[in-house]
Write a protein that holds these residues in place. Structure first.
Motif, PDB file in Angstrom:
ATOM      1  N   GLU A 106       7.992 -11.584  -7.168  1.00 27.31           N
ATOM      2  CA  GLU A 106       9.185 -11.540  -8.115  1.00 27.31           C
ATOM      3  C   GLU A 106      10.336 -11.140  -7.323  1.00 27.31           C
ATOM      4  O   GLU A 106      11.358 -11.907  -7.671  1.00 27.31           O
ATOM      5  N   LEU A 107      10.225 -10.455  -6.087  1.00 32.60           N
ATOM      6  CA  LEU A 107      11.527 -10.060  -5.317  1.00 32.60           C
ATOM      7  C   LEU A 107      12.063 -11.134  -4.391  1.00 32.60           C
ATOM      8  O   LEU A 107      13.403 -11.342  -4.419  1.00 32.60           O
ATOM      9  N   GLN A 108      10.992 -11.840  -3.761  1.00 34.26           N
ATOM     10  CA  GLN A 108      11.440 -12.707  -2.435  1.00 34.26           C
ATOM     11  C   GLN A 108      10.567 -14.016  -2.673  1.00 34.26           C
ATOM     12  O   GLN A 108       9.560 -13.900  -2.002  1.00 34.26           O
ATOM     13  N   PRO A 109      10.701 -14.673  -3.705  1.00 31.74           N
ATOM     14  CA  PRO A 109       9.616 -15.842  -3.882  1.00 31.74           C
ATOM     15  C   PRO A 109       9.508 -16.760  -2.718  1.00 31.74           C
ATOM     16  O   PRO A 109       8.654 -17.561  -2.379  1.00 31.74           O
ATOM     17  N   ASN A 110      10.486 -16.719  -1.895  1.00 28.73           N
ATOM     18  CA  ASN A 110      10.881 -17.779  -0.694  1.00 28.73           C
ATOM     19  C   ASN A 110      10.125 -17.123   0.746  1.00 28.73           C
ATOM     20  O   ASN A 110      10.197 -17.823   1.652  1.00 28.73           O
ATOM     21  N   MET A 111       9.816 -15.606   0.558  1.00 25.89           N
ATOM     22  CA  MET A 111       9.230 -15.040   1.712  1.00 25.89           C
ATOM     23  C   MET A 111       7.901 -15.388   1.953  1.00 25.89           C
ATOM     24  O   MET A 111       7.083 -15.303   0.814  1.00 25.89           O
ATOM     25  N   VAL A 112       7.595 -15.521   3.260  1.00 26.00           N
ATOM     26  CA  VAL A 112       5.897 -15.493   3.415  1.00 26.00           C
ATOM     27  C   VAL A 112       5.486 -14.449   3.699  1.00 26.00           C
ATOM     28  O   VAL A 112       5.780 -13.516   4.417  1.00 26.00           O
ATOM     29  N   PHE A 113       4.501 -14.033   3.094  1.00 21.33           N
ATOM     30  CA  PHE A 113       3.840 -12.731   2.780  1.00 21.33           C
ATOM     31  C   PHE A 113       2.375 -12.714   3.412  1.00 21.33           C
ATOM     32  O   PHE A 113       1.684 -13.497   2.762  1.00 21.33           O
ATOM     33  N   MET A 114       2.418 -11.988   4.300  1.00 19.41           N
ATOM     34  CA  MET A 114       0.857 -11.823   5.080  1.00 19.41           C
ATOM     35  C   MET A 114      -0.157 -11.358   3.976  1.00 19.41           C
ATOM     36  O   MET A 114       0.099 -10.298   3.447  1.00 19.41           O
ATOM     37  N   GLY A 115      -1.144 -12.140   3.933  1.00 22.26           N
ATOM     38  CA  GLY A 115      -2.246 -11.511   2.801  1.00 22.26           C
ATOM     39  C   GLY A 115      -2.567 -12.827   2.171  1.00 22.26           C
ATOM     40  O   GLY A 115      -3.333 -13.617   2.233  1.00 22.26           O
ATOM     41  N   PRO A 116      -1.691 -12.899   1.057  1.00 17.09           N
ATOM     42  CA  PRO A 116      -2.082 -14.252   0.259  1.00 17.09           C
ATOM     43  C   PRO A 116      -1.516 -15.611   0.744  1.00 17.09           C
ATOM     44  O   PRO A 116      -1.888 -16.490   0.264  1.00 17.09           O
ATOM     45  N   GLU A 117      -0.915 -15.416   1.778  1.00 16.88           N
ATOM     46  CA  GLU A 117      -0.146 -16.807   2.454  1.00 16.88           C
ATOM     47  C   GLU A 117      -0.394 -16.886   3.907  1.00 16.88           C
ATOM     48  O   GLU A 117      -0.358 -18.036   4.423  1.00 16.88           O
ATOM     49  N   THR A 118      -0.768 -15.823   4.693  1.00 13.00           N
ATOM     50  CA  THR A 118      -1.421 -15.914   5.900  1.00 13.00           C
ATOM     51  C   THR A 118      -2.486 -15.201   6.178  1.00 13.00           C
ATOM     52  O   THR A 118      -2.904 -14.100   5.315  1.00 13.00           O
ATOM     53  N   TRP A 119      -3.050 -15.289   7.144  1.00  7.91           N
ATOM     54  CA  TRP A 119      -4.421 -14.310   7.572  1.00  7.91           C
ATOM     55  C   TRP A 119      -4.352 -14.271   9.111  1.00  7.91           C
ATOM     56  O   TRP A 119      -4.145 -15.216   9.782  1.00  7.91           O
ATOM     57  N   VAL A 120      -5.107 -13.149   9.458  1.00  6.35           N
ATOM     58  CA  VAL A 120      -5.272 -12.867  10.892  1.00  6.35           C
ATOM     59  C   VAL A 120      -6.708 -13.367  11.308  1.00  6.35           C
ATOM     60  O   VAL A 120      -7.470 -13.655  10.319  1.00  6.35           O
ATOM     61  N   PRO A 121      -6.837 -13.535  12.607  1.00 10.99           N
ATOM     62  CA  PRO A 121      -7.914 -14.179  13.074  1.00 10.99           C
ATOM     63  C   PRO A 121      -9.164 -13.381  13.479  1.00 10.99           C
ATOM     64  O   PRO A 121     -10.434 -13.910  13.585  1.00 10.99           O
ATOM     65  N   GLY A 122      -8.993 -12.054  13.281  1.00  6.65           N
ATOM     66  CA  GLY A 122     -10.290 -10.961  13.400  1.00  6.65           C
ATOM     67  C   GLY A 122     -10.329 -10.254  14.940  1.00  6.65           C
ATOM     68  O   GLY A 122     -11.028  -9.677  15.012  1.00  6.65           O
ATOM     69  N   ASN A 123      -8.949 -10.422  15.450  1.00  5.46           N
ATOM     70  CA  ASN A 123      -8.974  -9.906  16.750  1.00  5.46           C
ATOM     71  C   ASN A 123      -7.245  -9.537  17.064  1.00  5.46           C
ATOM     72  O   ASN A 123      -6.476 -10.203  16.380  1.00  5.46           O
ATOM     73  N   GLU A 124      -7.095  -8.642  17.955  1.00  2.61           N
ATOM     74  CA  GLU A 124      -5.624  -8.612  18.371  1.00  2.61           C
ATOM     75  C   GLU A 124      -5.302  -9.010  19.828  1.00  2.61           C
ATOM     76  O   GLU A 124      -4.638  -8.806  20.538  1.00  2.61           O
ATOM     77  N   HIS A 128      -5.454  -0.858  -6.094  1.00  2.00           N
ATOM     78  CA  HIS A 128      -4.460  -0.370  -7.018  1.00  2.00           C
ATOM     79  C   HIS A 128      -2.882  -0.567  -6.356  1.00  2.00           C
ATOM     80  O   HIS A 128      -1.990  -0.244  -7.252  1.00  2.00           O
ATOM     81  N   ILE A 129      -3.000  -0.578  -5.026  1.00  2.00           N
ATOM     82  CA  ILE A 129      -1.885  -0.871  -4.570  1.00  2.00           C
ATOM     83  C   ILE A 129      -1.399  -2.191  -4.392  1.00  2.00           C
ATOM     84  O   ILE A 129      -0.204  -2.694  -4.528  1.00  2.00           O
ATOM     85  N   TRP A 130      -2.180  -2.697  -3.806  1.00  2.00           N
ATOM     86  CA  TRP A 130      -1.829  -4.334  -3.090  1.00  2.00           C
ATOM     87  C   TRP A 130      -1.770  -5.184  -4.129  1.00  2.00           C
ATOM     88  O   TRP A 130      -1.133  -6.035  -4.279  1.00  2.00           O
ATOM     89  N   ASN A 131      -2.623  -5.010  -5.287  1.00  2.00           N
ATOM     90  CA  ASN A 131      -2.362  -5.900  -6.291  1.00  2.00           C
ATOM     91  C   ASN A 131      -0.998  -5.863  -7.060  1.00  2.00           C
ATOM     92  O   ASN A 131      -0.362  -7.030  -7.147  1.00  2.00           O
ATOM     93  N   PRO A 132      -0.439  -4.961  -7.499  1.00  2.00           N
ATOM     94  CA  PRO A 132       0.899  -4.909  -7.876  1.00  2.00           C
ATOM     95  C   PRO A 132       1.998  -5.032  -6.852  1.00  2.00           C
ATOM     96  O   PRO A 132       2.907  -5.617  -7.032  1.00  2.00           O
ATOM     97  N   MET A 133       1.632  -4.883  -5.574  1.00  2.00           N
ATOM     98  CA  MET A 133       2.588  -5.312  -4.588  1.00  2.00           C
ATOM     99  C   MET A 133       2.759  -6.484  -4.323  1.00  2.00           C
ATOM    100  O   MET A 133       3.651  -7.256  -3.952  1.00  2.00           O
ATOM    101  N   THR A 134       1.742  -7.059  -4.299  1.00  2.00           N
ATOM    102  CA  THR A 134       1.738  -8.766  -4.109  1.00  2.00           C
ATOM    103  C   THR A 134       2.506  -9.392  -5.291  1.00  2.00           C
ATOM    104  O   THR A 134       3.264 -10.352  -4.973  1.00  2.00           O
ATOM    105  N   ASP A 135       2.450  -8.965  -6.652  1.00  2.00           N
ATOM    106  CA  ASP A 135       3.141  -9.202  -7.769  1.00  2.00           C
ATOM    107  C   ASP A 135       4.788  -9.061  -7.490  1.00  2.00           C
ATOM    108  O   ASP A 135       5.551  -9.942  -7.810  1.00  2.00           O
ATOM    109  N   LEU A 136       4.913  -7.669  -6.865  1.00  2.00           N
ATOM    110  CA  LEU A 136       6.172  -7.414  -6.921  1.00  2.00           C
ATOM    111  C   LEU A 136       7.174  -8.318  -5.792  1.00  2.00           C
ATOM    112  O   LEU A 136       8.137  -8.805  -5.994  1.00  2.00           O
ATOM    113  N   VAL A 137       6.225  -8.395  -4.746  1.00  2.00           N
ATOM    114  CA  VAL A 137       6.900  -9.356  -3.571  1.00  2.00           C
ATOM    115  C   VAL A 137       7.282 -10.747  -4.000  1.00  2.00           C
ATOM    116  O   VAL A 137       8.151 -11.233  -3.727  1.00  2.00           O
TER     117      VAL A 137
END
Length: 508
Positions: free
Chosen positions: A237-255, A226-235
């Motif tokens: 809309e506001l910054q189409p040229n920005m790389v957004f972690m989640g739909p465009e990058t992802w983590v490897p499973g560790n730090e 309920h937060i991330w779905n509309p947030m992803t759409d808002l991002v």
């Protein structure tokens, strides 16, 4: 006779015409086949090319000793006395970072800008008598010194807004999760929380100009759609040229700066849409929880996956001791050999790596970290600035050769795939021309800290953005890359570089 000659010419022309048509048809078929491969966007390719970023974990936690933030510590405790965002940026640049990312609002909820969405902000702190805006100071410093701008914000984890009603001690983990679940049973509280998060993102992405990257911690966390779905759409809309972690990058499973190998940037998702996390393959697994990490699923990706997500490694355990935030007498850098090893096992396996440089209570990156960052940047530059030989132009073909005049000893080969047309190579070998014959270069890519499911001895499988192969040394004047298995079509190699380095495990 002329009649027969003309007839023969007609036959020849017809043969050539239909041969050309058949060739065009075959080329079209190949092109249509290659279209099944997902391709990265222009901004994703650029992000991969940045390779190294700097993470600046800074906020109220620095003054309370917390890591995750419980939302109960007052803003009055936040008072850096010598904050200098330019010092942060110059430290990052000396390390070789192409982008910086500041925790403008971490999990506890304290905002480093005077947000109008909450009173839990820098405006209610002693810093600059409540008139400060560290987000702006950071953005200005990045732009002044040519560093790409990144923000960290986590919409699903804001303890202050979610749990301001709760009077007890709030720890990280199951207790917090259960309290948040209780909080959101109240529909009005849940809706208010969502509006605060959307409002904060709107402020961050409209008040500071172009933002190049957003680390959206815990993006897609189960139960927070309920937060991330509309947030992803808002991002978008506001910054189409920005790389957004989640739909465009992802983590490897560790730090800890470990990348699974072989690794595919293409992934399928849990529900088949852009709104969810990568789905597992049959051989994928989850690893032991690393420092309270919520994203501890190890995903190899899928060569025919629907979405491209650049793999990005968080690396605080690999660069210094201590937590993400600065802690006195604990936040100390690891040896240079460990830093170089980190580079080989992240960037050298096709990932982007973001290295933590935590400012202290003064608002400065500690001197020990400053020195270590520069030594690391200098060492990587020294190693990779002067290749023995280099192929710079894109070459299409399953065999690509690189030669130079006088035979020289080599022990490292860097390959880059032309990922603009997808990630194709699934298996390859490297060969050197020695004493008149081609012989295979034996890989020795050993990473002692890597434990299953991470590969501590990667061979010749995927390339992706970049693969750095250490090999048993040979003296030669010619090498060749041979693609043995491709997902689709012929290989496309963007760059080959050859080097001869001394081992880095002796560096102090």
């Amino acid at each position: 006779m002329n009649r027969y000659k003309n007839f023969s010419l007609i036959i020849v022309f017809a043969f050539l015409y239909f041969s050309c048509k058949n060739n065009e048809k075959k080329e079209a078929e190949v092109q249509n086949q290659s279209s099944i491969l997902v391709k990265p966007s222009k901004k994703q390719i650029e992000f991969a090319d940045w390779e190294v970023g700097a993470f600046f974990h800074f906020g109220l936690n620095v003054f309370t000793g917390q890591e995750h933030g419980d939302g109960k510590e007052p803003p009055s405790k936040f008072n850096p006395t010598a904050l200098d965002a330019e010092q942060w940026v110059l430290t990052a640049k000396s390390m070789g970072a192409k982008y910086g990312c500041l925790t403008v609002r971490h999990e506890g909820g304290f905002c480093l800008w005077p947000s109008k969405t909450t009173d839990y902000t820098i405006a209610n702190s002693p810093y600059k008598d409540g008139k400060g805006d560290i987000a702006k100071e950071f953005v200005d410093a990045c732009r002044k010194h040519g560093l790409k701008v990144g923000f960290y914000h986590t919409s699903s984890h804001d303890t202050y807004e979610a749990l301001s009603w709760y009077d007890g001690k709030i720890g990280w983990g199951p207790d917090r999760d259960s309290l948040v679940e209780i909080a959101f049973r109240d529909k009005k509280r849940k809706e208010k929380y969502q509006q605060v998060q959307l409002g904060q993102m709107r402020e961050l992405l409209t008040n500071y100009g172009q933002i190049d990257f957003m680390w959206s911690d815990h993006w897609g966390a189960p139960g927070s759609e309920h937060i991330w779905n509309p947030m992803t759409d808002l991002v978008a809309e506001l910054q189409p040229n920005m790389v957004f972690m989640g739909p465009e990058t992802w983590v490897p499973g560790n730090e800890s700066g470990l990348v699974v190998y072989p690794m595919w940037n293409a992934v399928n998702t849990v529900d088949g849409t852009k709104y969810t996390r990568p789905a597992p393959n049959s051989n994928d697994s989850s690893v032991e929880n690393d420092y309270g990490l919520l994203e501890n699923e190890v995903r190899t990706g899928h060569p025919l996956g629907k979405y491209w997500r650049v793999r990005e490694c968080t690396t605080h355990w690999a660069f210094h001791r201590g937590g993400w935030f600065w802690h006195p007498e604990v936040t100390l850098p690891l040896p240079l050999s460990k830093h170089v090893d980190l580079y080989y096992r992240t960037v050298g396996l096709g990932a982007n790596t973001i290295i933590n440089l935590p400012p202290d209570h003064r608002g400065l990156v500690p001197d020990t970290i400053v020195v270590a960052a520069k030594r690391f940047g200098d060492e990587i530059k020294r190693r990779f600035s002067n290749p023995v030989a280099e192929l710079k132009d894109i070459k299409k073909g399953n065999i690509v050769e690189l030669s130079w005049g006088v035979p020289k000893e080599i022990n490292t080969v860097v390959l880059m795939e032309n990922i603009a047309n997808g990630q194709r190579v699934a298996k390859y070998i490297l060969e050197a021309f020695v004493d008149g014959i081609w012989q295979e270069l034996k890989p020795i890519n050993h990473f002692p800290i890597a434990k299953k499911p991470y590969n501590n001895n990667p061979g010749y499988e995927t390339i992706g953005h970049k693969k750095i192969d250490r090999v048993i040394p040979v003296i030669t004047s010619k090498i060749r890359f041979k693609c043995l298995k491709s997902v689709e079509g012929i290989a496309e190699i963007r760059k080959i570089q050859v080097f001869n380095f001394e081992p880095y495990d002796k560096l102090k």
